[in-house]
Design a protein around this motif. Structure first.
Motif, short mmCIF file in Angstrom:
data_model
loop_
_atom_site.label_atom_id
_atom_site.label_comp_id
_atom_site.label_asym_id
_atom_site.label_seq_id
_atom_site.Cartn_x
_atom_site.Cartn_y
_atom_site.Cartn_z
N ILE A 350 20.91 32.54 57.25
CA ILE A 350 20.77 33.62 58.22
C ILE A 350 19.63 34.53 57.78
CG2 ILE A 350 22.50 35.04 57.05
CD1 ILE A 350 23.32 36.10 59.83
N GLU A 351 18.89 35.06 58.73
CA GLU A 351 17.77 35.95 58.42
C GLU A 351 17.56 36.96 59.54
OE1 GLU A 351 13.78 34.17 58.85
OE2 GLU A 351 14.82 32.34 59.46
N ARG A 352 16.97 38.09 59.19
CA ARG A 352 16.55 39.06 60.19
C ARG A 352 15.25 38.57 60.82
NH1 ARG A 352 16.22 44.68 57.13
NH2 ARG A 352 14.71 43.43 55.99
N ILE A 353 15.09 38.81 62.11
CA ILE A 353 13.86 38.42 62.80
C ILE A 353 13.33 39.62 63.59
CG2 ILE A 353 14.48 35.98 62.92
CD1 ILE A 353 15.38 36.42 65.79
N GLY A 354 12.06 39.56 63.92
CA GLY A 354 11.45 40.65 64.68
C GLY A 354 11.17 41.89 63.87
N VAL A 355 11.15 41.77 62.56
CA VAL A 355 10.86 42.91 61.70
C VAL A 355 9.39 43.30 61.87
CG1 VAL A 355 10.79 43.79 59.34
CG2 VAL A 355 12.63 42.22 60.05
N GLY A 356 9.16 44.50 62.34
CA GLY A 356 7.80 44.97 62.56
C GLY A 356 7.17 44.49 63.85
N LEU A 357 7.92 43.82 64.71
CA LEU A 357 7.37 43.27 65.94
C LEU A 357 7.01 44.38 66.93
CD1 LEU A 357 6.72 40.66 67.54
CD2 LEU A 357 9.04 40.81 68.49
N LYS A 358 5.78 44.34 67.41
CA LYS A 358 5.30 45.33 68.38
C LYS A 358 4.75 44.64 69.62
CE LYS A 358 4.18 49.28 65.42
NZ LYS A 358 3.15 50.30 65.12
N VAL A 359 4.67 45.40 70.68
CA VAL A 359 4.06 44.89 71.90
C VAL A 359 2.60 44.58 71.64
CG1 VAL A 359 3.41 45.45 74.27
CG2 VAL A 359 5.67 46.10 73.40
N ASP A 360 1.93 45.48 70.93
CA ASP A 360 0.52 45.30 70.55
C ASP A 360 0.41 45.62 69.06
OD1 ASP A 360 -2.20 45.29 70.13
OD2 ASP A 360 -2.68 46.52 71.87
N SER A 361 0.20 44.60 68.26
CA SER A 361 0.17 44.78 66.81
C SER A 361 -1.00 45.63 66.34
CB SER A 361 0.11 43.42 66.12
OG SER A 361 -1.06 42.70 66.52
N THR A 362 -1.98 45.84 67.20
CA THR A 362 -3.15 46.63 66.81
C THR A 362 -2.95 48.13 67.03
OG1 THR A 362 -4.20 46.46 69.00
CG2 THR A 362 -4.65 44.70 67.41
N VAL A 363 -1.84 48.47 67.68
CA VAL A 363 -1.59 49.87 68.01
C VAL A 363 -0.71 50.51 66.94
CG1 VAL A 363 -0.54 51.47 69.67
CG2 VAL A 363 -1.81 49.47 70.48
N GLU A 364 -1.15 51.63 66.39
CA GLU A 364 -0.36 52.38 65.42
C GLU A 364 0.44 53.44 66.15
OE1 GLU A 364 0.07 51.86 62.27
OE2 GLU A 364 -1.30 50.14 62.17
N SER A 365 1.65 53.08 66.55
CA SER A 365 2.47 54.02 67.30
C SER A 365 3.94 53.69 67.09
CB SER A 365 2.14 53.95 68.80
OG SER A 365 3.08 54.68 69.56
N ASP A 366 4.76 54.74 67.06
CA ASP A 366 6.20 54.54 66.94
C ASP A 366 6.84 54.26 68.30
OD1 ASP A 366 6.56 54.61 64.28
OD2 ASP A 366 7.19 56.70 64.17
N CYS A 367 6.04 54.20 69.34
CA CYS A 367 6.56 53.94 70.68
C CYS A 367 6.24 52.52 71.15
CB CYS A 367 5.98 54.94 71.68
SG CYS A 367 6.39 56.67 71.30
N ASP A 368 5.72 51.69 70.28
CA ASP A 368 5.26 50.37 70.70
C ASP A 368 6.11 49.25 70.12
OD1 ASP A 368 3.15 49.38 72.43
OD2 ASP A 368 2.45 48.25 70.69
N TRP A 369 7.25 49.57 69.51
CA TRP A 369 8.11 48.53 68.96
C TRP A 369 8.70 47.69 70.08
CZ3 TRP A 369 7.26 48.37 64.02
CH2 TRP A 369 7.01 49.54 63.29
N ALA A 370 8.85 46.39 69.82
CA ALA A 370 9.46 45.51 70.82
C ALA A 370 10.91 45.91 71.06
CB ALA A 370 9.38 44.06 70.37
N SER A 371 11.60 46.34 70.01
CA SER A 371 12.97 46.84 70.13
C SER A 371 13.26 47.74 68.95
CB SER A 371 13.98 45.68 70.15
OG SER A 371 15.32 46.17 70.13
N ASP A 372 14.25 48.62 69.13
CA ASP A 372 14.67 49.44 68.00
C ASP A 372 15.59 48.67 67.07
OD1 ASP A 372 16.69 49.34 69.90
OD2 ASP A 372 17.39 51.38 69.53
N HIS A 373 15.97 47.47 67.45
CA HIS A 373 16.80 46.60 66.62
C HIS A 373 15.99 45.40 66.14
CE1 HIS A 373 21.06 47.96 67.58
NE2 HIS A 373 20.34 48.67 68.44
N TYR A 374 16.28 44.94 64.93
CA TYR A 374 15.86 43.60 64.53
C TYR A 374 16.85 42.61 65.14
CZ TYR A 374 13.53 46.17 60.69
OH TYR A 374 12.78 47.04 59.94
N GLY A 375 16.40 41.38 65.27
CA GLY A 375 17.32 40.33 65.68
C GLY A 375 17.86 39.59 64.46
N LEU A 376 18.80 38.68 64.70
CA LEU A 376 19.32 37.81 63.66
C LEU A 376 19.20 36.36 64.13
CD1 LEU A 376 22.65 39.60 62.62
CD2 LEU A 376 20.51 39.53 61.30
#
Length: 392
Positions: A350-376
């Protein structure tokens, strides 16, 4: 109607109990009926000399109260009509259901966050990530069941237009009233689905429920194929916040746990956002007879073997945090999302997934995360029962 009347159950047949419990529109195949009848008869045999109250509870748990179940159909994408269409299910004849031979499968669970803006783009980022980095879509690959929570009513179009979803999956829902849980079933497993239903939590003030999918699978054990067995997979989002929600979560997970440890279920799994934020949530799965897939897999980088047991609890809990980083919060990070097992299912990894995942990885913003949760992402083995439990 309840599947238990202690004063009469011993003189009634399993067929009578099933026929007087199932809604009239539900039609089970002879194969499924035979398994349920055998399970019920075994329960009645075990409880004929037990305390009447306990016996009634045990027989009742064999088939839960169907009056509380909301049955539904899965939907598949029909390329000839370019629409998602309901697949005939348990409201029609299910004689065509055949067990699928299987030794393992995978599960993804992910709360995709309905609250933040840019819902469509965020879900697109999650689906692209799953397709390219997590799920093996090649021929003969181990099937991956996807459990999503907080799917907003406005993003179903995004979900259902995704080509790999159309090509490789059926879905439990194509719309909802606000936001909901949705389970994506690999097409390699849809032919062995014998039931899809929801149970609404009476204790919920937030409209939460549990979404069940029952599969008829033939475990491959020790190189040989076994008879068909019921594998139950549950998708849920337990009550949020503190206060009255603390006791509500215990009741909610308890109702799921009872369904997973029923005698007719060979193996059960529940995945989702467990909102484990209160003191009573600690150790709750274990108290309910469930195995936490995350803590069942020990850390891989402990230096001193003598510290393994202590590190198993503390280190794995910290490493398992799935919320509190995207973005950071005034509340401490938590391991909110879990995959819990019962019966003859075992975690391979089992592993966490989506750690650090953003809509646009080039954007430095706390509003651009794909989700506030990691997946499993977990790999699950359909294990053999102890020798003494194996059928002769």
């Amino acid at each position: 109607m309840r599947l238990a009347f202690w004063h009469s159950s011993c003189c009634q047949t399993p067929q009578f109990l099933i026929q007087n419990t199932l809604p009239p529109q539900i039609c089970l195949s002879a194969h499924v009926m035979s398994h349920l009848e055998a399970a019920i008869q075994a329960t009645i045999d075990r409880t004929t000399t037990s305390d009447p109250y306990l016996a009634e509870m045990e027989v009742t748990s064999t088939l839960d109260k169907h009056v509380d179940r909301i049955y539904q159909l899965t939907s598949f994408y029909d390329p000839t009509t370019s629409v998602w269409s309901p697949r005939p299910g348990l409201d029609q004849a299910s004689d065509g259901v055949e067990p699928v031979s299987i030794s393992s499968f995978s599960v993804v669970t992910w709360n995709v966050d309905f609250m933040q803006p840019r819902r469509h783009m965020r879900l697109q980022a999650i689906l692209s990530y799953l397709q390219t980095s997590i799920i093996d879509l090649s021929a003969n690959a181990i099937p991956t069941i996807i459990l999503l929570q907080e799917v907003d009513e406005t993003v179903f179009k995004t979900l259902l237009e995704r080509p790999f979803i159309r090509d490789f999956y059926e879905v439990t829902d194509t719309h909802c009233a606000a936001y909901a849980t949705v389970t994506l079933i690999p097409k390699s497993l849809t032919k062995c689905v014998i039931g899809v239903f929801r149970t609404v939590f009476p204790s919920s003030l937030m409209g939460r429920d549990a979404l069940y999918v029952d599969f008829m699978m033939s475990p491959i054990l020790e190189g040989s194929q076994q008879d068909g067995e019921i594998i139950r997979v549950v998708n849920t989002h337990l009550e949020s916040l503190r206060g009255k929600s603390d006791s509500a979560r215990i009741k909610q997970l308890g109702s799921i746990a009872r369904s997973l440890v029923s005698v007719d279920i060979y193996g059960g799994l529940v995945g989702g956002d467990m909102n484990a934020i209160g003191p009573d949530d600690k150790g709750l799965p274990e108290r309910l007879g469930l195995v936490d897939a995350w803590t069942a897999c020990p850390p891989t980088h402990i230096d001193n073997e003598a510290d393994v047991e202590a590190a198993r609890v503390e280190q794995r809990e910290i490493e398992g945090h799935t919320w509190g980083y995207q973005p950071t919060s005034i509340y401490p990070p938590r391991r909110l999302d879990k995959i819990l097992l019962a019966g003859h299912l075992k975690t391979i990894g089992i592993e966490r997934i989506g750690v650090g995942l953003k809509v646009d990885s080039t954007v430095e913003s706390d509003c651009d995360w794909a989700s506030d949760h990691y997946g499993l992402f977990a790999q699950i083995q359909v294990a053999a029962p102890p020798v003494k439990q194996r059928p002769k």
